[in-house]
Design a protein around this motif. Structure first.
Motif, PDB file in Angstrom:
ATOM      1  N   UNK A  19       1.590  -0.260  -4.503  1.00 61.44           N
ATOM      2  CA  UNK A  19       2.102   0.914  -3.809  1.00 61.44           C
ATOM      3  C   UNK A  19       1.159   2.101  -3.983  1.00 61.44           C
ATOM      4  N   UNK A  20       0.655   2.296  -5.181  1.00 66.41           N
ATOM      5  CA  UNK A  20      -0.313   3.377  -5.408  1.00 66.41           C
ATOM      6  C   UNK A  20      -1.572   3.165  -4.567  1.00 66.41           C
ATOM      7  N   UNK A  46      -4.048   7.061 -10.651  1.00 69.96           N
ATOM      8  CA  UNK A  46      -2.986   6.130 -11.044  1.00 69.96           C
ATOM      9  C   UNK A  46      -2.074   6.784 -12.073  1.00 69.96           C
ATOM     10  N   UNK A  47      -2.648   7.525 -12.994  1.00 72.09           N
ATOM     11  CA  UNK A  47      -1.851   8.183 -14.025  1.00 72.09           C
ATOM     12  C   UNK A  47      -0.877   9.190 -13.401  1.00 72.09           C
ATOM     13  N   UNK A  48      -1.350   9.987 -12.445  1.00 68.31           N
ATOM     14  CA  UNK A  48      -0.475  10.946 -11.758  1.00 68.31           C
ATOM     15  C   UNK A  48       0.646  10.220 -11.025  1.00 68.31           C
ATOM     16  N   UNK A  49       0.306   9.139 -10.351  1.00 67.76           N
ATOM     17  CA  UNK A  49       1.288   8.373  -9.588  1.00 67.76           C
ATOM     18  C   UNK A  49       2.342   7.771 -10.518  1.00 67.76           C
ATOM     19  N   UNK A  70       4.428  -9.707   0.865  1.00 66.83           N
ATOM     20  CA  UNK A  70       3.381  -8.754   0.500  1.00 66.83           C
ATOM     21  C   UNK A  70       3.820  -7.354   0.923  1.00 66.83           C
ATOM     22  N   UNK A  71       3.833  -6.409  -0.008  1.00 65.73           N
ATOM     23  CA  UNK A  71       4.198  -5.038   0.298  1.00 65.73           C
ATOM     24  C   UNK A  71       3.151  -4.428   1.239  1.00 65.73           C
ATOM     25  N   UNK A  93       3.751   2.264   7.628  1.00 63.99           N
ATOM     26  CA  UNK A  93       3.030   0.999   7.461  1.00 63.99           C
ATOM     27  C   UNK A  93       1.624   1.444   7.065  1.00 63.99           C
ATOM     28  N   UNK A  94       1.214   1.146   5.856  1.00 63.90           N
ATOM     29  CA  UNK A  94      -0.004   1.732   5.306  1.00 63.90           C
ATOM     30  C   UNK A  94      -1.299   1.158   5.880  1.00 63.90           C
ATOM     31  N   UNK A  95      -1.361  -0.132   6.087  1.00 64.80           N
ATOM     32  CA  UNK A  95      -2.619  -0.751   6.496  1.00 64.80           C
ATOM     33  C   UNK A  95      -2.662  -0.975   8.005  1.00 64.80           C
ATOM     34  N   UNK A  96      -3.717  -0.487   8.672  1.00 61.25           N
ATOM     35  CA  UNK A  96      -3.832  -0.655  10.128  1.00 61.25           C
ATOM     36  C   UNK A  96      -3.752  -2.112  10.596  1.00 61.25           C
ATOM     37  N   UNK A  97      -4.140  -3.055   9.757  1.00 58.92           N
ATOM     38  CA  UNK A  97      -4.067  -4.470  10.150  1.00 58.92           C
ATOM     39  C   UNK A  97      -2.638  -4.899  10.457  1.00 58.92           C
ATOM     40  N   UNK A  98      -1.652  -4.144   9.966  1.00 55.67           N
ATOM     41  CA  UNK A  98      -0.252  -4.484  10.183  1.00 55.67           C
ATOM     42  C   UNK A  98       0.400  -3.613  11.252  1.00 55.67           C
ATOM     43  N   UNK A  99      -0.384  -2.811  11.953  1.00 52.79           N
ATOM     44  CA  UNK A  99       0.133  -1.966  13.031  1.00 52.79           C
ATOM     45  C   UNK A  99       0.180  -2.757  14.338  1.00 52.79           C
ATOM     46  N   UNK A 100       1.037  -2.346  15.228  1.00 45.42           N
ATOM     47  CA  UNK A 100       1.129  -2.883  16.599  1.00 45.42           C
ATOM     48  C   UNK A 100       1.536  -4.346  16.660  1.00 45.42           C
ATOM     49  N   UNK A 101       2.208  -4.843  15.637  1.00 45.35           N
ATOM     50  CA  UNK A 101       2.635  -6.230  15.658  1.00 45.35           C
ATOM     51  C   UNK A 101       4.143  -6.397  15.577  1.00 45.35           C
TER      52      UNK A 101
END
Length: 177
Positions: A19-20, A46-49, A70-71, A93-101
């Motif tokens: 997630x971070x 990572x420490x701040x998160x 997979x998150x 949706x964070x990663x563009x590879x998972x957009x438009x599907x």
């Protein structure tokens, strides 16, 4: 991309590093160009998160979107006015590879159903901006109504954009499912 199994669920401790990496590690993530880009974004170490990890793990108001376990994204809700049961939601949706599907549409459909099933809501809505056509189309596909268009609210990259409020009433949702 072949759409496999899309699920939504609370984020678990074992996913906090992912997630971070998805949401806070990068200096200029691609997803931020669509998710309120007019609001400043600051990456986090990572420490701040991890200092705020309790806001993400096993929460009712923050869930993960998974594709084949997979998150890949997150859903949230917040109260505009809890006494009136006025709830707003969000999605990334964070990663563009998972957009438009169709992942976002499937996830929001499940999230709305979950929220109506678990909370005594009359209406569910979200706010986006006129530069995010995909988010407006998702709402329309799900039967949501454009309830408000507040003109020229956001200044971004030298242009003004409108604030768009989408919403659906419980009875409208129940007619669709």
């Amino acid at each position: 991309m072949e759409l496999k199994e899309v699920t939504i669920r609370p984020v678990v401790e074992e996913e906090i590093l992912r997630l971070w990496e998805l949401s806070a590690k990068e200096t200029s993530p691609e997803w931020k160009k669509w998710d309120a880009p007019y609001i400043p974004y600051e990456p986090k170490t990572l420490e701040q998160f991890l200092e705020k990890k309790d806001q993400y793990i096993n929460q009712e108001d923050f869930w993960g979107i998974c594709v084949d376990e997979l998150l890949v994204g997150s859903l949230c809700y917040y109260w505009e006015h809890e006494a009136s049961l006025w709830l707003e939601m969000g999605i990334i949706i964070y990663e563009p590879a998972f957009w438009n599907g169709g992942i976002g549409t499937a996830a929001i459909r499940m999230w709305i159903t979950h929220l109506f099933n678990d909370l005594p809501l009359v209406r569910i809505g979200y706010t986006t901006w006129s530069g995010n056509d995909r988010m407006i189309k998702v709402g329309e596909k799900l039967g949501m109504t454009m309830e408000a268009r507040l003109r020229k609210c956001f200044f971004y990259n030298g242009l003004y954009y409108d604030s768009i409020r989408m919403g659906i009433l419980r009875e409208e949702w129940e007619e669709r499912v």
